[in-house]
Scaffold this motif. Structure first.
Motif, PDB file in Angstrom:
ATOM      1  N   PHE A  41       0.810  -1.219   0.000  1.00 20.58           N
ATOM      2  CA  PHE A  41       0.000   0.000   0.000  1.00 20.58           C
ATOM      3  C   PHE A  41       0.844   1.271   0.000  1.00 20.58           C
ATOM      4  CE2 PHE A  41      -3.426  -2.907   1.111  1.00 20.58           C
ATOM      5  CZ  PHE A  41      -4.412  -2.434   0.275  1.00 20.58           C
ATOM      6  N   ALA A  42       2.073   1.203   0.472  1.00 28.67           N
ATOM      7  CA  ALA A  42       2.950   2.373   0.426  1.00 28.67           C
ATOM      8  C   ALA A  42       3.318   2.702  -1.013  1.00 28.67           C
ATOM      9  CB  ALA A  42       4.199   2.117   1.257  1.00 28.67           C
ATOM     10  N   LYS A  43       3.444   1.688  -1.876  1.00 38.08           N
ATOM     11  CA  LYS A  43       3.811   1.890  -3.276  1.00 38.08           C
ATOM     12  C   LYS A  43       2.608   2.225  -4.159  1.00 38.08           C
ATOM     13  CE  LYS A  43       7.686  -1.308  -3.120  1.00 38.08           C
ATOM     14  NZ  LYS A  43       8.211  -2.590  -3.633  1.00 38.08           N
ATOM     15  N   LEU A  44       1.401   1.936  -3.691  1.00 42.50           N
ATOM     16  CA  LEU A  44       0.190   2.129  -4.478  1.00 42.50           C
ATOM     17  C   LEU A  44      -0.224   3.604  -4.473  1.00 42.50           C
ATOM     18  CD1 LEU A  44      -1.896   0.235  -5.905  1.00 42.50           C
ATOM     19  CD2 LEU A  44      -3.244   0.407  -3.836  1.00 42.50           C
ATOM     20  N   PRO A  45      -0.596   4.162  -5.641  1.00 42.96           N
ATOM     21  CA  PRO A  45      -1.091   5.552  -5.653  1.00 42.96           C
ATOM     22  C   PRO A  45      -2.339   5.682  -4.773  1.00 42.96           C
ATOM     23  CG  PRO A  45      -0.699   4.764  -7.892  1.00 42.96           C
ATOM     24  CD  PRO A  45      -0.553   3.585  -6.982  1.00 42.96           C
ATOM     25  N   PRO A  46      -2.570   6.842  -4.174  1.00 47.81           N
ATOM     26  CA  PRO A  46      -3.713   7.014  -3.276  1.00 47.81           C
ATOM     27  C   PRO A  46      -5.042   6.638  -3.927  1.00 47.81           C
ATOM     28  CG  PRO A  46      -2.255   8.888  -3.114  1.00 47.81           C
ATOM     29  CD  PRO A  46      -1.752   8.048  -4.258  1.00 47.81           C
ATOM     30  N   CYS A  47      -5.867   5.914  -3.172  1.00 50.58           N
ATOM     31  CA  CYS A  47      -7.184   5.492  -3.648  1.00 50.58           C
ATOM     32  C   CYS A  47      -8.109   5.339  -2.432  1.00 50.58           C
ATOM     33  CB  CYS A  47      -7.086   4.185  -4.431  1.00 50.58           C
ATOM     34  SG  CYS A  47      -6.443   2.801  -3.487  1.00 50.58           S
ATOM     35  N   LEU A  48      -9.362   5.004  -2.708  1.00 48.56           N
ATOM     36  CA  LEU A  48     -10.348   4.765  -1.659  1.00 48.56           C
ATOM     37  C   LEU A  48     -10.275   3.298  -1.257  1.00 48.56           C
ATOM     38  CD1 LEU A  48     -12.850   5.638   0.014  1.00 48.56           C
ATOM     39  CD2 LEU A  48     -14.223   5.011  -1.962  1.00 48.56           C
ATOM     40  N   ILE A  49     -10.211   3.040   0.055  1.00 50.65           N
ATOM     41  CA  ILE A  49     -10.131   1.671   0.562  1.00 50.65           C
ATOM     42  C   ILE A  49     -11.288   1.453   1.529  1.00 50.65           C
ATOM     43  CG2 ILE A  49      -8.762  -0.001   1.864  1.00 50.65           C
ATOM     44  CD1 ILE A  49      -6.269   1.574   0.962  1.00 50.65           C
ATOM     45  N   GLY A  50     -12.073   0.406   1.289  1.00 47.79           N
ATOM     46  CA  GLY A  50     -13.189   0.050   2.163  1.00 47.79           C
ATOM     47  C   GLY A  50     -12.840  -1.149   3.015  1.00 47.79           C
ATOM     48  N   LEU A  51     -13.134  -1.051   4.312  1.00 42.71           N
ATOM     49  CA  LEU A  51     -12.864  -2.127   5.271  1.00 42.71           C
ATOM     50  C   LEU A  51     -14.103  -2.388   6.115  1.00 42.71           C
ATOM     51  CD1 LEU A  51      -9.568  -0.804   6.893  1.00 42.71           C
ATOM     52  CD2 LEU A  51      -9.717  -2.692   5.325  1.00 42.71           C
ATOM     53  N   GLU A  52     -14.311  -3.639   6.477  1.00 44.49           N
ATOM     54  CA  GLU A  52     -15.333  -3.952   7.467  1.00 44.49           C
ATOM     55  C   GLU A  52     -14.740  -3.626   8.839  1.00 44.49           C
ATOM     56  OE1 GLU A  52     -18.011  -7.692   9.103  1.00 44.49           O
ATOM     57  OE2 GLU A  52     -16.791  -7.937   7.313  1.00 44.49           O
ATOM     58  N   ALA A  53     -15.459  -2.849   9.617  1.00 43.47           N
ATOM     59  CA  ALA A  53     -14.951  -2.413  10.919  1.00 43.47           C
ATOM     60  C   ALA A  53     -14.800  -3.599  11.868  1.00 43.47           C
ATOM     61  CB  ALA A  53     -15.882  -1.377  11.531  1.00 43.47           C
ATOM     62  N   CYS A  54     -13.632  -3.671  12.488  1.00 42.86           N
ATOM     63  CA  CYS A  54     -13.342  -4.670  13.516  1.00 42.86           C
ATOM     64  C   CYS A  54     -12.173  -4.125  14.329  1.00 42.86           C
ATOM     65  CB  CYS A  54     -13.015  -6.029  12.886  1.00 42.86           C
ATOM     66  SG  CYS A  54     -11.494  -6.038  11.931  1.00 42.86           S
ATOM     67  N   GLY A  55     -11.700  -4.883  15.277  1.00 38.71           N
ATOM     68  CA  GLY A  55     -10.622  -4.401  16.130  1.00 38.71           C
ATOM     69  C   GLY A  55      -9.369  -4.008  15.360  1.00 38.71           C
ATOM     70  N   GLY A  56      -8.964  -4.824  14.418  1.00 37.60           N
ATOM     71  CA  GLY A  56      -7.759  -4.550  13.642  1.00 37.60           C
ATOM     72  C   GLY A  56      -7.955  -3.517  12.550  1.00 37.60           C
ATOM     73  N   ALA A  57      -9.188  -3.267  12.170  1.00 38.21           N
ATOM     74  CA  ALA A  57      -9.465  -2.335  11.073  1.00 38.21           C
ATOM     75  C   ALA A  57      -9.028  -0.917  11.415  1.00 38.21           C
ATOM     76  CB  ALA A  57     -10.946  -2.357  10.721  1.00 38.21           C
ATOM     77  N   HIS A  58      -9.156  -0.515  12.653  1.00 34.87           N
ATOM     78  CA  HIS A  58      -8.782   0.847  13.043  1.00 34.87           C
ATOM     79  C   HIS A  58      -7.266   1.037  12.936  1.00 34.87           C
ATOM     80  CE1 HIS A  58     -12.798   2.000  14.258  1.00 34.87           C
ATOM     81  NE2 HIS A  58     -12.910   0.775  14.743  1.00 34.87           N
ATOM     82  N   TYR A  59      -6.514   0.013  13.314  1.00 34.37           N
ATOM     83  CA  TYR A  59      -5.061   0.074  13.171  1.00 34.37           C
ATOM     84  C   TYR A  59      -4.684   0.239  11.701  1.00 34.37           C
ATOM     85  CZ  TYR A  59      -0.324  -1.617  12.511  1.00 34.37           C
ATOM     86  OH  TYR A  59       0.985  -1.742  12.117  1.00 34.37           O
ATOM     87  N   TRP A  60      -5.253  -0.630  10.845  1.00 34.34           N
ATOM     88  CA  TRP A  60      -4.921  -0.581   9.425  1.00 34.34           C
ATOM     89  C   TRP A  60      -5.438   0.710   8.771  1.00 34.34           C
ATOM     90  CZ3 TRP A  60      -1.091  -2.967   7.495  1.00 34.34           C
ATOM     91  CH2 TRP A  60      -0.684  -4.181   8.029  1.00 34.34           C
ATOM     92  N   ALA A  61      -6.574   1.216   9.211  1.00 34.32           N
ATOM     93  CA  ALA A  61      -7.091   2.472   8.656  1.00 34.32           C
ATOM     94  C   ALA A  61      -6.105   3.613   8.910  1.00 34.32           C
ATOM     95  CB  ALA A  61      -8.454   2.793   9.253  1.00 34.32           C
ATOM     96  N   ARG A  62      -5.592   3.706  10.117  1.00 36.31           N
ATOM     97  CA  ARG A  62      -4.617   4.758  10.433  1.00 36.31           C
ATOM     98  C   ARG A  62      -3.341   4.589   9.601  1.00 36.31           C
ATOM     99  NH1 ARG A  62      -6.477   3.571  15.596  1.00 36.31           N
ATOM    100  NH2 ARG A  62      -4.651   2.281  15.992  1.00 36.31           N
ATOM    101  N   LYS A  63      -2.880   3.360   9.481  1.00 30.10           N
ATOM    102  CA  LYS A  63      -1.652   3.083   8.732  1.00 30.10           C
ATOM    103  C   LYS A  63      -1.833   3.422   7.244  1.00 30.10           C
ATOM    104  CE  LYS A  63       2.093  -0.121   8.897  1.00 30.10           C
ATOM    105  NZ  LYS A  63       2.996   0.590   9.738  1.00 30.10           N
ATOM    106  N   LEU A  64      -2.952   3.008   6.656  1.00 31.84           N
ATOM    107  CA  LEU A  64      -3.211   3.268   5.239  1.00 31.84           C
ATOM    108  C   LEU A  64      -3.422   4.753   4.967  1.00 31.84           C
ATOM    109  CD1 LEU A  64      -5.514   0.223   4.492  1.00 31.84           C
ATOM    110  CD2 LEU A  64      -3.114   0.501   3.848  1.00 31.84           C
TER     111      LEU A  64
END
Length: 97
Positions: A41-64
């Motif tokens: 995801f660091a190499k990917l050009p910015p885009c919209l990413i959809g995630l199902e909310a769960c405990g780990g989703a908030h961590y990955w949302a901040r990172k992305l």
């Protein structure tokens, strides 16, 4: 191959990625291990990413979001109507977008 939207299904070790272009055509279907996720995801050009909310989703949302992506979390009760067939990780990635 410009990816505009990605549906991401999180798991413990292997994540499913489903990406579409601006016309809704599937341009990416991929499995990624946890340790390769940030690099991809660091190499990917910015885009919209959809995630199902769960405990780990908030961590990955901040990172992305730190990589410049826009992340939308979807509550699990709103993901349920998109279930058309048997539940599996690849299908979950398609629904999350």
């Amino acid at each position: 191959m410009k990816i505009t939207t990605i549906g991401l299904d999180l798991a413990k070790n292997v994540f499913q990625i489903h990406g579409v272009n601006g016309h809704g055509k599937v341009v990416l279907q991929k499995q990624l291990s946890r340790d390769r996720m940030a690099v991809f995801f660091a190499k990917l050009p910015p885009c919209l990413i959809g995630l199902e909310a769960c405990g780990g989703a908030h961590y990955w949302a901040r990172k992305l979001e730190g990589f410049g992506h826009t992340v939308k979390l979807m509550a699990p009760q709103f993901v349920k109507p998109y279930v058309k067939t048997n539940k599996n990780d690849a299908a979950d990635g398609r629904r999350a977008r």
